[in-house]
Design an enzyme around this catalytic site. Structure first.
Site, PDB file in Angstrom:
ATOM      1  N   SER A 256       0.824  -1.209   0.000  1.00  0.00           N
ATOM      2  CA  SER A 256       0.000   0.000   0.000  1.00  0.00           C
ATOM      3  C   SER A 256       0.860   1.263   0.000  1.00  0.00           C
ATOM      4  O   SER A 256       0.366   2.338  -0.317  1.00  0.00           O
ATOM      5  CB  SER A 256      -0.890   0.009   1.246  1.00  0.00           C
ATOM      6  OG  SER A 256      -0.076  -0.042   2.407  1.00  0.00           O
TER       7      SER A 256
ATOM      8  N   CYS B 154       3.120  -7.079   1.787  1.00  0.00           N
ATOM      9  CA  CYS B 154       2.149  -6.427   2.664  1.00  0.00           C
ATOM     10  C   CYS B 154       1.374  -7.537   3.363  1.00  0.00           C
ATOM     11  O   CYS B 154       0.769  -8.386   2.686  1.00  0.00           O
ATOM     12  CB  CYS B 154       1.220  -5.582   1.795  1.00  0.00           C
ATOM     13  SG  CYS B 154      -0.153  -4.830   2.677  1.00  0.00           S
TER      14      CYS B 154
ATOM     15  N   CYS C 230       3.609  -6.261   9.878  1.00  0.00           N
ATOM     16  CA  CYS C 230       3.209  -5.249   8.903  1.00  0.00           C
ATOM     17  C   CYS C 230       4.529  -4.756   8.335  1.00  0.00           C
ATOM     18  O   CYS C 230       5.453  -4.430   9.109  1.00  0.00           O
ATOM     19  CB  CYS C 230       2.446  -4.113   9.568  1.00  0.00           C
ATOM     20  SG  CYS C 230       2.215  -2.686   8.472  1.00  0.00           S
ATOM     21  N   THR C 231       4.631  -4.711   7.016  1.00  0.00           N
ATOM     22  CA  THR C 231       5.944  -4.405   6.425  1.00  0.00           C
ATOM     23  C   THR C 231       6.366  -2.950   6.631  1.00  0.00           C
ATOM     24  O   THR C 231       7.522  -2.609   6.399  1.00  0.00           O
ATOM     25  CB  THR C 231       5.946  -4.755   4.929  1.00  0.00           C
ATOM     26  OG1 THR C 231       4.830  -4.093   4.291  1.00  0.00           O
ATOM     27  CG2 THR C 231       5.851  -6.246   4.717  1.00  0.00           C
TER      28      THR C 231
HETATM   29  N1  DGL Z   1       2.522  -2.681   4.784  1.00  0.00           N
HETATM   30  C1  DGL Z   1       1.146  -3.075   5.019  1.00  0.00           C
HETATM   31  C2  DGL Z   1       1.129  -4.396   5.817  1.00  0.00           C
HETATM   32  O1  DGL Z   1       2.129  -5.105   5.804  1.00  0.00           O
HETATM   33  C3  DGL Z   1       0.424  -1.896   5.566  1.00  0.00           C
HETATM   34  C4  DGL Z   1      -1.035  -2.015   5.602  1.00  0.00           C
HETATM   35  C5  DGL Z   1      -1.834  -0.752   5.451  1.00  0.00           C
HETATM   36  O2  DGL Z   1      -1.727  -0.081   4.415  1.00  0.00           O
HETATM   37  O3  DGL Z   1      -2.616  -0.522   6.370  1.00  0.00           O
HETATM   38  O4  DGL Z   1       0.162  -4.789   6.424  1.00  0.00           O
END
Ligand code: DGL
Length: 263
Positions: free
Chosen positions: A9, A71, A182-183
């Site tokens: 995202s 993600c 969460c990345t």
């Molecule tokens: N980097 C996404 C993950 O690993 C972020 C999620 C989001 O946009 O809320 O969940």
């Protein structure tokens, strides 16, 4: 033009991309940040799946031969459906790092930081059932941390107060490992570590994901001789600055408003 497609995202998947670049320096990558729809965390899984599917189509057109769903939220919402829809494409998805945390804990208590959609997904339930039978898991949904990582506000007094609010219940419960599910969160590691102290280990699954990409790259496909490419559905200039700050590269970013992401 065979390359590795990576999507998220926003900036979060850059934490995975940097490990792919470290392990596979000769493999060109194409990165897509869906910043127009950030954050994914509070959205319905079907909506996230529609975004992710459209991004995958774009990445296929640009030569992606392996797709990394960098993600956790998008993996929870979409990975199984993508594998069904594109059986010929190898996908790598993110899984909350419960297994290594449960194997290494000495206090039998581990923490997990994640988004709402990841916490509610079947993937997380499966991982818990498989690996966490003998440990206590403190799951913390931390929606504000995605925006915090995007803005880089973790070292401000307000940012630290938010981090403490999420971490203190885990510390009180005695966690000695925290899975960053969460990345975006590896970019908060320094601030997180300064609050939890040296006795707590943060687990970033990105190096394992890079290994997995190396394992599944199709043996008969030669990676092409392309530069790494970066796209966003949001503000290209802003994303370019984020890449410079987080990865140390100066790269041109293109805006892709033409991709039918709203379908
Ligand atoms: N980097 C996404 C993950 O690993 C972020 C999620 C989001 O946009 O809320 O969940």
């Amino acid at each position: 033009m065979a390359c590795i497609g990576v999507l998220d995202s926003g900036i979060g998947g850059l934490s995975v991309l940097r490990e792919i670049h470290r392990l596979l320096p000769d493999y060109p990558t194409i990165y897509f940040a869906d910043q127009k729809h950030l954050p994914y965390g509070p959205r319905h899984p079907d909506e996230i799946h529609n975004f992710v599917r459209a991004i995958c189509e774009f990445l296929f057109d640009e030569g992606a031969r392996v797709i990394v769903i960098a993600c956790h939220t998008a993996s929870a919402a979409s990975l199984l459906r993508l594998r069904d829809a594109y059986p010929q494409i190898p996908f790598v998805g993110m899984e909350p790092a419960i297994k290594p945390a449960a194997e290494r804990t000495r206090t039998q208590t581990i923490g997990v930081l994640m988004t709402q959609t990841t916490a509610e997904g079947a993937l997380y339930r499966r991982v818990l059932a498989r690996y966490a039978a003998n440990v206590r898991v403190i799951t913390q949904v931390a929606p504000e941390l995605v925006i915090m990582a995007e803005r880089g506000t973790q070292h401000t007094p307000e940012g630290r107060a938010i981090l403490r609010r999420y971490l203190e219940p885990m510390l009180a419960a005695g966690v000695d490992h925290i899975a960053l599910a969460c990345t975006h969160f590896p970019f908060l590691s320094e601030a997180l570590q300064s609050i939890v102290g040296d006795d707590v280990t943060l687990i970033d699954p990105s190096p394992a994901i890079a290994q997995q990409v190396r394992r599944i790259w199709p043996a008969d496909v030669v990676p092409s001789d392309l530069p790494h490419r970066y796209f966003t559905s949001g503000d290209a200039q802003h994303f370019q600055m984020s890449i410079e700050k987080l990865l140390g590269y100066s790269m041109r970013v293109l805006n892709v408003s033409s991709v039918a992401l709203d379908s």
